[in-house]
Design an enzyme around this catalytic site. Structure first.
Site, PDB file in Angstrom:
ATOM      1  CB  CYS A 197     -29.474  19.509  21.617  1.00 20.17           C
ATOM      2  SG  CYS A 197     -29.905  20.077  23.282  1.00 20.17           S
ATOM      3  CG  HIS A 277     -24.307   6.914  18.443  1.00 15.49           C
ATOM      4  ND1 HIS A 277     -23.860   6.788  19.732  1.00 15.49           N
ATOM      5  CD2 HIS A 277     -25.669   6.867  18.519  1.00 15.49           C
ATOM      6  CE1 HIS A 277     -24.890   6.648  20.544  1.00 15.49           C
ATOM      7  NE2 HIS A 277     -25.999   6.700  19.839  1.00 15.49           N
ATOM      8  CG  HIS A 360     -23.944  32.076   5.781  1.00 17.44           C
ATOM      9  ND1 HIS A 360     -23.683  33.406   5.990  1.00 17.44           N
ATOM     10  CD2 HIS A 360     -24.266  31.956   4.465  1.00 17.44           C
ATOM     11  CE1 HIS A 360     -23.840  34.068   4.860  1.00 17.44           C
ATOM     12  NE2 HIS A 360     -24.200  33.215   3.919  1.00 17.44           N
ATOM     13  CG  HIS A 364     -25.304  22.483  20.253  1.00 20.68           C
ATOM     14  ND1 HIS A 364     -26.264  21.510  20.084  1.00 20.68           N
ATOM     15  CD2 HIS A 364     -25.233  22.706  21.582  1.00 20.68           C
ATOM     16  CE1 HIS A 364     -26.738  21.167  21.265  1.00 20.68           C
ATOM     17  NE2 HIS A 364     -26.139  21.885  22.188  1.00 20.68           N
ATOM     18  CG  ASN A 397     -30.409  24.409  24.884  1.00 16.66           C
ATOM     19  OD1 ASN A 397     -30.990  23.975  23.893  1.00 16.66           O
ATOM     20  ND2 ASN A 397     -29.436  23.737  25.486  1.00 16.66           N
TER      21      ASN A 397
END
Length: 464
Positions: A197, A277, A360, A364, A397
């Site tokens: 995602c 990561h 704003h 996710h 999603n």
């Protein structure tokens, strides 16, 4: 036609000309001995002016526009459509059917999300042909709409980036688009996969890095997609059945440029981007994993540890992001609390108030639990998380494109004003966290292809 010089370049040249005139006048009027004593200073000033003139300023990264794919009405995935499809597929056991129904009812998804084409075929089989159809419909529709809005000739596109996390056919999707739109043979193409995602933000970040590294004016087309068809899971492993319940069809196309003269027609300018990561940690690496179940059926397993992993890595991510975006007063307070927390041996680090940095936020929309967890970690009220919650309800999603459907929600509500700052944040398998920070150049506008245009007055919902 000679291209006009940017304003900053004109100011630099004017400054150098003025400085040169002042030095010439000083030379003419001064005595030789006085000139000799000031010569090092004069040369230093001239050198500084030359450095200022020739110092390379970072190229701007401007989002000209974007377009989100909205499938046709007959592809809506209502509860009745879901149950009818599942009961026709006799390979599911009754406990699995009950489990998926329960997950769906608690997911936060409404009755207007969109399913892939194969669900509506007589055979209802997830074939390669259906997967290609799903990809082409999303990509071509969003690109066509985007090119129509921006009036950009496809031959002017010099960079093409396509991301699709879990479907990578051959030839690649970049080749599919180059062929369909007859793009230039000199175009630079990048095909991304396996990033989950977060890959939409990663693709924008990659485009930004390329645009900032070149001296030429470039136009980048970024296509952000995911494919459900061949990732449909027909087994009985519960951790793999969850993906059947929450993932829905979606795609976004965006055009970016480093041409400063396009600022007058652009929507936003990229202020910061950050990718972290966390795959070195085994729990993070395995939180969402494609594998075979005990019966040899391939699926994507979403572990119970996923929400905890997201929270832990979000905290690590914002430690790096905070110094880049927080106002000075909030940064000082945050650093003080962080030092105090370290000295006292507290396990949880403090969390800054990011509402002081952004007007704003596009959070996710991985699922109801993910939105709630992000809200807890960042201490956000329901008004801040409203766009994420409503996007999950309306579109589900959509994976890598999800934050752009949130962006469209803000625009449909006409909430964004010029100079407002917007934060996009998304998580991805591996485990990755990505952030984009934008500064709005123009007020938001409700365009005809906005996916919310026919339903925005129904939102926000009172019950979610």
């Amino acid at each position: 036609m000679v291209k006009p010089l940017p304003l900053i370049k004109l100011l630099q040249i004017s400054f150098l000309a003025l400085l040169s005139f002042a030095l010439l006048l000083h030379t003419t009027l001064s005595y030789t001995t006085l000139l000799s004593s000031h010569l090092p200073l004069i040369l230093s000033c001239a050198l500084c002016a030359l450095i200022l003139l020739h110092h390379p300023h970072p190229r701007p990264v401007l989002l000209l526009n974007y377009s989100c794919y909205k499938p046709p009405h007959h592809r809506q995935c209502t509860l009745d459509v879901c149950e009818s499809f599942l009961h026709k597929n006799t390979h599911f056991t009754q406990p699995s059917l009950d489990f998926m129904r329960n997950i769906y009812l608690k997911s936060g998804l409404g009755n207007q999300t969109y399913a892939p084409p194969f669900i509506f075929t007589p055979e209802q089989k997830p074939t390669l042909k259906c997967a290609i159809q799903e990809a082409e419909e999303g990509m071509f529709t969003s690109i066509d709409s985007l090119l129509s809005k921006t009036l950009i000739d496809p031959h002017r596109i010099t960079i093409l980036i396509v991301t699709c996390g879990s479907f990578s056919p051959s030839p690649s999707f970049t080749s599919l688009i180059v062929n369909h739109y007859n793009l230039s043979h000199e175009i630079k193409t990048y095909n991304l996969s396996g990033m989950g995602c977060s890959s939409g933000l990663i693709a924008i970040d990659l485009a930004a890095k390329i645009l900032q590294s070149t001296k030429k004016d470039e136009i980048a087309l970024v296509v952000i997609s995911e494919n459900i068809t061949l990732n449909w899971y027909p087994g009985d492993n519960r951790s793999m059945l969850v993906t059947n319940c929450i993932f829905r069809v979606g795609c976004t196309a965006a055009i970016l440029t480093n041409d400063g003269s396009s600022r007058r027609t652009a929507k936003m300018e990229l202020a910061h981007s950050l990718r972290t990561h966390h795959g070195a940690d085994n729990a993070a690496y395995g939180a969402a994993f494609q594998e075979e179940d005990s019966d040899g059926i391939t699926g994507i397993s979403l572990t119970k540890d996923l929400i905890r992993v997201a929270a832990v890595n979000l905290r690590q991510h914002i430690k790096i992001l905070a110094p880049k975006v927080l106002p000075l007063s909030q940064l000082i307070q945050y650093l003080y609390l962080a030092a105090k927390s370290t000295y006292s041996g507290e396990s949880k680090s403090p969390v800054p108030d990011f509402t002081t940095a952004f007007e704003h936020m596009c959070i996710h929309t991985g699922g109801k639990a993910v939105i709630e967890q992000v809200g807890r970690v960042l201490r956000l009220d329901e008004q801040v998380s409203e766009p994420a919650r409503m996007t999950l309800n309306r579109f589900g999603n959509t994976s890598s494109s999800l934050v752009f459907y949130e962006l469209a929600y803000f625009e449909a509500k006409m909430r964004v004003k010029r100079n407002d700052r917007m934060w996009m944040i998304a998580f991805g398998t591996g485990f990755k966290v990505g952030s984009l920070v934008w500064k709005w150049i123009a007020d938001s506008s409700l365009e005809l292809d906005n996916p919310w245009i026919d339903c925005i007055d129904e939102y926000p919902l009172k019950v979610w």
